[in-house]
Design an enzyme around this catalytic site. Structure first.
Site, PDB file in Angstrom:
ATOM      1  N   CYS A 195     -14.056 -16.654  -8.203  1.00 23.90           N
ATOM      2  CA  CYS A 195     -14.277 -15.318  -7.614  1.00 23.90           C
ATOM      3  C   CYS A 195     -15.556 -14.662  -8.097  1.00 23.90           C
ATOM      4  O   CYS A 195     -15.991 -13.668  -7.518  1.00 23.90           O
ATOM      5  CB  CYS A 195     -13.102 -14.404  -7.918  1.00 23.90           C
ATOM      6  SG  CYS A 195     -11.650 -14.904  -7.008  1.00 23.90           S
TER       7      CYS A 195
HETATM    8  N1  CO8 Z   1       7.599 -11.768  -0.056  1.00 22.01           N
HETATM    9  C1  CO8 Z   1       8.653 -11.104  -0.578  1.00 22.01           C
HETATM   10  N2  CO8 Z   1       8.884 -10.998  -1.902  1.00 22.01           N
HETATM   11  C2  CO8 Z   1       8.012 -11.595  -2.747  1.00 22.01           C
HETATM   12  C3  CO8 Z   1       6.894 -12.318  -2.279  1.00 22.01           C
HETATM   13  C4  CO8 Z   1       6.699 -12.395  -0.871  1.00 22.01           C
HETATM   14  N3  CO8 Z   1       5.671 -13.051  -0.314  1.00 22.01           N
HETATM   15  N4  CO8 Z   1       6.215 -12.793  -3.339  1.00 22.01           N
HETATM   16  C5  CO8 Z   1       6.866 -12.397  -4.429  1.00 22.01           C
HETATM   17  N5  CO8 Z   1       7.975 -11.681  -4.083  1.00 22.01           N
HETATM   18  C6  CO8 Z   1       8.978 -11.092  -4.973  1.00 22.01           C
HETATM   19  C7  CO8 Z   1       9.049 -11.819  -6.294  1.00 22.01           C
HETATM   20  O1  CO8 Z   1       9.913 -12.926  -6.242  1.00 22.01           O
HETATM   21  C8  CO8 Z   1       9.583 -10.752  -7.219  1.00 22.01           C
HETATM   22  O2  CO8 Z   1      10.976 -10.631  -7.075  1.00 22.01           O
HETATM   23  P1  CO8 Z   1      11.896 -10.318  -8.377  1.00 22.01           P
HETATM   24  O3  CO8 Z   1      11.419  -8.963  -8.863  1.00 22.01           O
HETATM   25  O4  CO8 Z   1      13.260 -10.323  -7.803  1.00 22.01           O
HETATM   26  O5  CO8 Z   1      11.594 -11.414  -9.348  1.00 22.01           O
HETATM   27  C9  CO8 Z   1       8.955  -9.492  -6.671  1.00 22.01           C
HETATM   28  O6  CO8 Z   1       8.625  -9.768  -5.309  1.00 22.01           O
HETATM   29  C10 CO8 Z   1       7.708  -9.120  -7.423  1.00 22.01           C
HETATM   30  O7  CO8 Z   1       6.891 -10.322  -7.603  1.00 22.01           O
HETATM   31  P2  CO8 Z   1       5.608 -10.372  -8.446  1.00 22.01           P
HETATM   32  O8  CO8 Z   1       5.876  -9.777  -9.781  1.00 22.01           O
HETATM   33  O9  CO8 Z   1       5.017 -11.747  -8.397  1.00 22.01           O
HETATM   34  O10 CO8 Z   1       4.713  -9.425  -7.541  1.00 22.01           O
HETATM   35  P3  CO8 Z   1       3.483  -8.551  -7.925  1.00 22.01           P
HETATM   36  O11 CO8 Z   1       3.846  -7.147  -7.692  1.00 22.01           O
HETATM   37  O12 CO8 Z   1       2.884  -8.924  -9.229  1.00 22.01           O
HETATM   38  O13 CO8 Z   1       2.453  -8.993  -6.785  1.00 22.01           O
HETATM   39  C11 CO8 Z   1       0.513 -10.369  -6.557  1.00 22.01           C
HETATM   40  C12 CO8 Z   1       2.017 -10.321  -6.669  1.00 22.01           C
HETATM   41  C13 CO8 Z   1       0.123  -9.662  -5.258  1.00 22.01           C
HETATM   42  C14 CO8 Z   1       0.056 -11.820  -6.494  1.00 22.01           C
HETATM   43  C15 CO8 Z   1      -0.116  -9.644  -7.755  1.00 22.01           C
HETATM   44  O14 CO8 Z   1       0.446 -10.084  -8.956  1.00 22.01           O
HETATM   45  C16 CO8 Z   1      -1.621  -9.830  -7.840  1.00 22.01           C
HETATM   46  O15 CO8 Z   1      -2.363  -9.592  -6.918  1.00 22.01           O
HETATM   47  N6  CO8 Z   1      -2.097 -10.206  -9.019  1.00 22.01           N
HETATM   48  C17 CO8 Z   1      -3.532 -10.396  -9.234  1.00 22.01           C
HETATM   49  C18 CO8 Z   1      -3.851 -11.747  -8.816  1.00 22.01           C
HETATM   50  C19 CO8 Z   1      -5.301 -11.994  -8.683  1.00 22.01           C
HETATM   51  O16 CO8 Z   1      -6.153 -11.152  -8.553  1.00 22.01           O
HETATM   52  N7  CO8 Z   1      -5.614 -13.218  -8.687  1.00 22.01           N
HETATM   53  C20 CO8 Z   1      -6.929 -13.623  -8.487  1.00 22.01           C
HETATM   54  C21 CO8 Z   1      -6.820 -14.911  -7.884  1.00 22.01           C
HETATM   55  S1  CO8 Z   1      -8.177 -15.343  -6.959  1.00 22.01           S
HETATM   56  C22 CO8 Z   1      -9.406 -16.006  -7.914  1.00 22.01           C
HETATM   57  O17 CO8 Z   1      -9.578 -15.746  -9.049  1.00 22.01           O
HETATM   58  C23 CO8 Z   1     -10.314 -16.976  -7.246  1.00 22.01           C
HETATM   59  C24 CO8 Z   1      -9.685 -18.274  -7.087  1.00 22.01           C
HETATM   60  C25 CO8 Z   1     -10.554 -19.090  -6.199  1.00 22.01           C
HETATM   61  C26 CO8 Z   1     -10.221 -18.982  -4.740  1.00 22.01           C
HETATM   62  C27 CO8 Z   1      -9.047 -19.809  -4.354  1.00 22.01           C
HETATM   63  C28 CO8 Z   1      -8.937 -19.996  -2.862  1.00 22.01           C
HETATM   64  C29 CO8 Z   1      -7.719 -20.770  -2.423  1.00 22.01           C
END
Ligand code: CO8
Length: 377
Positions: free
Chosen positions: A158
């Protein structure tokens, strides 16, 4: 050595032809999960396998701010018998897919900068993945645009765009290049695991490009002095993609979840937000700039809540959308291109003297910031 003053003189954005909404993605994932659970019912009942949970468009919009994304190729992504885009194979003689994306964005940046290809001395293709190892995509782009000098690819996930902008700044400041083209053809969809509920919604495809040159040669009507660049890395396993050129000889299956993009999203969120806020604060203070002097923040576009938290840590309040624009609702996370899309779409209204920061944060971990100031037209 006398350092030249360096400017950003043009930015280009190319969006792929297809849009995939959260609803479309969730409908297809849920249909796939239902089928998987039916096909594996006995193993799931015996505890050998875990049932696939269902996804929801409301969760995605609330947890990430993403509503839709662009796709270079849509065919295959929503097909529950495939769950990956169907990219055509091009012959060696044809322009490769990623080079085509890059050329599209580069041409737009050159027009914005009022610059001819003949005036560029270096092309950097900087992104999260390149389609192949060699010849470099950048050299293919260089040839297609008939640019002299040198070209190379660099991968910093990123932060590839900001890290490449620092390289471009250094090359122009030292006088080794007159102008540099930094291009970010982010073809992310081939690495997305569309069968993973936690990450199937995160990424989109796009290409951006930026022209960096000496202020002496600048003919652009919207240009920005680069006041400083700061890039750092700190090793983390929380965001990984393990497929690589050795996978063939280790006999690994390229479809396995750990070969594709995967992350510990919660940890990333918690660890990266304070790192990015501290990074920006330190960078600004070394330049003698107060946080509240910044007119605009072009932040990496991974998650709207991350951007709000980072700006709140620094400003003591939520940034407005005018101060820190959000583009990920339409584009999703486009790896290194995110902050450049925000810059591309939200810079022409700035007035001479206005200050801004382009900042990326992501896998590695890697964090990069470029502090700029609008020049007189
Ligand atoms: N639908 C419904 N429910 C869901 C879903 C979904 N799709 N996904 C998760 N849930 C549920 C979970 O199971 C969990 O349930 P429970 O509480 O019962 O366990 C609940 O929702 C909450 O889950 P999370 O704690 O995982 O959810 P978050 O609120 O943390 O949100 C995110 C998830 C959106 C992924 C968030 O954590 C986030 O954005 N974090 C930052 C991530 C980030 O910025 N990463 C950067 C990656 S990109 C990068 O660096 C470059 C990589 C190179 C590119 C790659 C290209 C392929």
């Amino acid at each position: 050595m006398h350092k030249k003053s360096v400017v950003i003189s043009g930015v280009g954005l190319w969006t792929p032809p297809y849009v995939v909404s959260n609803e479309e993605l969730v409908d297809s994932y849920n249909a796939w999960a239902k089928q998987y659970n039916a096909d594996n019912e006995s193993e799931i009942l015996s505890g050998e396998k875990v049932a696939k949970p269902f996804s929801s468009a409301e969760f995605i919009a609330k947890a990430s701010g993403i509503k839709s994304r662009y796709a270079y190729v849509k065919e295959g992504i929503l097909d529950i018998t495939r769950m990956r885009p169907k990219l055509s194979v091009r012959k060696d003689e044809e322009l490769s897919h990623q080079a085509e994306m890059a050329v599209n964005a580069a041409k737009k940046a050159l027009v914005e900068a009022n610059k001819e290809a003949a005036e560029i001395d270096m092309v950097i293709v900087a992104c999260a993945y390149t389609q192949r190892s060699y010849p470099a995509i950048a050299i293919e782009v260089q040839s297609e645009l008939q640019i002299q000098g040198q070209a190379f690819d660099m991968l910093v996930a990123c932060s590839a765009a900001t890290f490449a902008l620092q390289r471009a700044y250094d090359a122009v400041a030292s006088g080794s290049c007159r102008s540099v083209l930094v291009i970010n053809p982010e073809l992310t969809s081939p690495q997305v695991n569309y069968t993973d509920r936690d990450s199937h919604f995160i990424f989109g495809d796009v290409a951006t490009a930026v022209v960096v040159e000496s202020s002496d040669s600048c003919k652009s009507s919207h240009s920005y002095n680069i006041l400083g660049t700061k890039c750092v890395t700190s090793y983390s396993n929380n965001i990984r993609s393990n497929f690589g050129y050795t996978s063939r000889v280790t006999d690994e299956n390229p479809y396995e979840a750990d070969k594709l993009f995967h992350q510990n999203g919660r940890k990333v969120f918690k660890e990266v937000c304070p790192m990015a806020a501290d990074h920006i604060a330190t960078h600004l203070s070394t330049l003698g700039i107060q946080v509240n002097q910044l007119r605009r923040w072009w932040l990496h576009q991974a998650n709207i809540n991350m951007n709000l938290l980072i700006s709140k840590k620094l400003l003591g309040r939520d940034a407005t959308l005018d101060e820190a624009p959000i583009v990920l609702d339409r584009f999703a996370n486009t790896a290194s291109a995110g902050s450049i899309i925000a810059f591309s779409e939200h810079h022409k209204d700035l007035e001479a003297g206005d200050l801004g920061v382009i900042c990326s944060f992501g896998a590695g971990y890697s964090i990069g910031s470029i502090v700029i100031q609008k020049r007189d037209a």
